[in-house]
Design an enzyme around this catalytic site. Structure first.
Site, PDB file in Angstrom:
ATOM      1  N   HIS A 100       0.851  -1.199   0.000  1.00  0.00           N
ATOM      2  CA  HIS A 100       0.000   0.000   0.000  1.00  0.00           C
ATOM      3  C   HIS A 100       0.882   1.243   0.000  1.00  0.00           C
ATOM      4  O   HIS A 100       1.282   1.752   1.047  1.00  0.00           O
ATOM      5  CB  HIS A 100      -0.930   0.005   1.219  1.00  0.00           C
ATOM      6  N   HIS A 109       1.254   4.881  -2.505  1.00  0.00           N
ATOM      7  CA  HIS A 109       0.740   5.655  -3.634  1.00  0.00           C
ATOM      8  C   HIS A 109       1.887   6.333  -4.384  1.00  0.00           C
ATOM      9  O   HIS A 109       2.720   7.012  -3.772  1.00  0.00           O
ATOM     10  CB  HIS A 109      -0.242   6.720  -3.147  1.00  0.00           C
ATOM     11  N   ASP A 155       1.811   8.926  -6.385  1.00  0.00           N
ATOM     12  CA  ASP A 155       1.760  10.386  -6.327  1.00  0.00           C
ATOM     13  C   ASP A 155       1.939  10.916  -4.909  1.00  0.00           C
ATOM     14  O   ASP A 155       1.958  12.137  -4.706  1.00  0.00           O
ATOM     15  CB  ASP A 155       0.464  10.926  -6.932  1.00  0.00           C
ATOM     16  N   GLY A 180      -9.487   7.769  -2.855  1.00  0.00           N
ATOM     17  CA  GLY A 180     -10.141   9.058  -2.692  1.00  0.00           C
ATOM     18  C   GLY A 180     -11.039   9.057  -1.465  1.00  0.00           C
ATOM     19  O   GLY A 180     -10.994   8.145  -0.640  1.00  0.00           O
ATOM     20  N   HIS A 189      -9.846   0.512  -0.698  1.00  0.00           N
ATOM     21  CA  HIS A 189      -9.694   1.392   0.454  1.00  0.00           C
ATOM     22  C   HIS A 189     -10.984   1.332   1.278  1.00  0.00           C
ATOM     23  O   HIS A 189     -12.059   1.680   0.782  1.00  0.00           O
ATOM     24  CB  HIS A 189      -9.481   2.846   0.008  1.00  0.00           C
ATOM     25  N   GLU A 232     -10.881   3.347   6.690  1.00  0.00           N
ATOM     26  CA  GLU A 232      -9.937   4.431   6.983  1.00  0.00           C
ATOM     27  C   GLU A 232     -10.721   5.699   7.276  1.00  0.00           C
ATOM     28  O   GLU A 232     -10.742   6.172   8.406  1.00  0.00           O
ATOM     29  CB  GLU A 232      -8.982   4.660   5.806  1.00  0.00           C
ATOM     30  N   ASP A 263       1.800   4.040   2.883  1.00  0.00           N
ATOM     31  CA  ASP A 263       0.715   4.831   2.295  1.00  0.00           C
ATOM     32  C   ASP A 263       1.278   5.894   1.349  1.00  0.00           C
ATOM     33  O   ASP A 263       1.079   5.819   0.142  1.00  0.00           O
ATOM     34  CB  ASP A 263      -0.159   5.466   3.373  1.00  0.00           C
TER      35      ASP A 263
END
Length: 383
Positions: free
Chosen positions: A28, A30, A32, A189, A216, A219, A326
């Protein structure tokens, strides 16, 4: 008396260097959210995008401070800076290549990198062109690591943004590239208000074509979000998933154990029991979970600390948990650092930390033979 956050981080820093040399698995992370600060500054200057700072260290500090908002929505706002510089094939290739190199430097040997191609079309890239550019960069990074006698395998998790209506389209992109680097699908998102059921047809298409899914959930929203990820999303893994602990009741017993310790009775609700009994992997990101407020409901004080995280309870109860970053830039973390921090917080030894690597590897979207080969490397090194 509990250790302070500063004490825990000091202890973790001493362990982090040792862990950096051990093979690890990242499920996990990202793309970006994991740029090098220097790269972000350089690429932003080329397009005239204004950043909070032009100094790499100051920029990294700014991102970390902004992440400590206690809100997932606030946490996500920082991505406006990173996605702004990731709108061309050239920049996507560079970011992806550096992503692999940075993971390898931290001892990661297998990673699934998630990102949303739909967020990288402002300068005319098609979805396919964006996916191809990232794959080219990942391949270049893996080749560079191999040339230096290192080992790392990285697969793409193509994400659809929950707040848009392009999931069906993104699914087809993922399917077109499944044999060209894409290993699975994700939705990302804002979680609250955008349930997986909104994309039920897309998830049915993925199940029909047998492309694995991580969602996701648990969370930014609670147990019903987790349930929907399992039912509508048919999730094989849960991104974060920590709020599944809301479906666990802990009751202090009147009796003490023979060792003189408190005895607790634990009752699992239907969602928690399903996740535990079927070993649905939880992609836990400890620091991020504190920063976004994902564990705020478990805090004993006004502000959640890592010691409030339900990670250890879940692990002790037999849940399939792993440790992740993350967003390495946004949260200001590394995988070695996260493992060291969780070890310092919950008094884990190398045996437990190795368990988390095997949990992640066995829950990865790699083929069986590839998993077996990497598992041998991990077990030999950690032993």
């Amino acid at each position: 008396m509990t250790s302070t956050a500063a004490d825990l981080r000091s202890a973790a820093a001493k362990l982090e260097e040792q862990l950096r040399n051990l093979p690890k698995v990242s499920l996990h992370d990202h793309l970006d959210g994991s740029l090098r600060p220097g790269t972000l500054i350089e690429l932003a200057a080329e397009i005239g995008h204004e950043l909070p700072s032009q100094d790499s260290e100051e920029l990294a500090v700014h991102f970390r401070e902004n992440a400590n908002s206690g809100s997932l929505e606030k946490y996500l706002e920082t991505f406006a800076h990173t996605t702004a510089v990731m709108q061309t094939a050239q920049n996507l290739r560079r970011v992806a290549k550096e992503y692999v190199e940075d993971l390898a430097a931290d001892g990661v040997i297998y990673s699934e990198v998630r990102w949303a191609p739909e967020q990288h079309q402002e300068q005319g890239l098609s979805l396919d062109e964006a996916v191809e550019a990232v794959q080219e960069g990942l391949n270049q990074g893996m080749e560079t690591v191999a040339d230096q006698d290192g080992v790392i395998v990285v697969g793409q998790l193509v994400s659809a943004m929950r707040q848009s209506d392009r999931a069906d389209e993104i699914v087809e992109v993922a399917l077109r590239h499944r044999d060209k680097g894409v290993v699975g699908f994700d939705i990302a998102g804002p979680e609250a208000g955008f349930p997986p059921s909104r994309f039920a047809d897309a998830f049915t298409r993925l199940a029909t074509e047998m492309l694995p899914v991580t969602v996701h959930a648990g969370e930014g929203d609670g147990i019903e979000s987790v349930r929907d990820a399992l039912v509508s999303g048919r999730a094989q893994r849960l991104g974060h998933g920590v709020r599944v602990a809301e479906d666990i009741s802990v009751i202090e017993s009147d009796a003490d154990s023979e060792a003189g310790e408190e005895v607790f009775q634990v009752e699992l609700g239907p969602v928690a029991r399903w996740v535990r009994d079927r070993q649905i992997h939880l992609e836990v990101s400890p620091t991020s979970n504190v920063q976004t407020g994902a564990i705020a409901g478990f805090a004993e004080g006004d502000a959640a600390e890592l010691s409030d995280h339900p990670f250890d309870m879940l692990y002790q109860l037999g849940f399939n948990v792993g440790v992740n970053t993350d967003n390495r830039l946004v949260s200001g973390v590394t995988l070695s650092g996260e493992l060291a921090l969780i070890a310092s917080t919950f008094d884990y030894g190398l045996g437990e930390l190795a368990d988390f690597q095997i949990n992640a590897l066995e829950s990865s979207f790699l083929g069986h033979e590839e998993r077996e080969a990497l598992a041998g490397m991990i077990l030999e090194a950690w032993q």
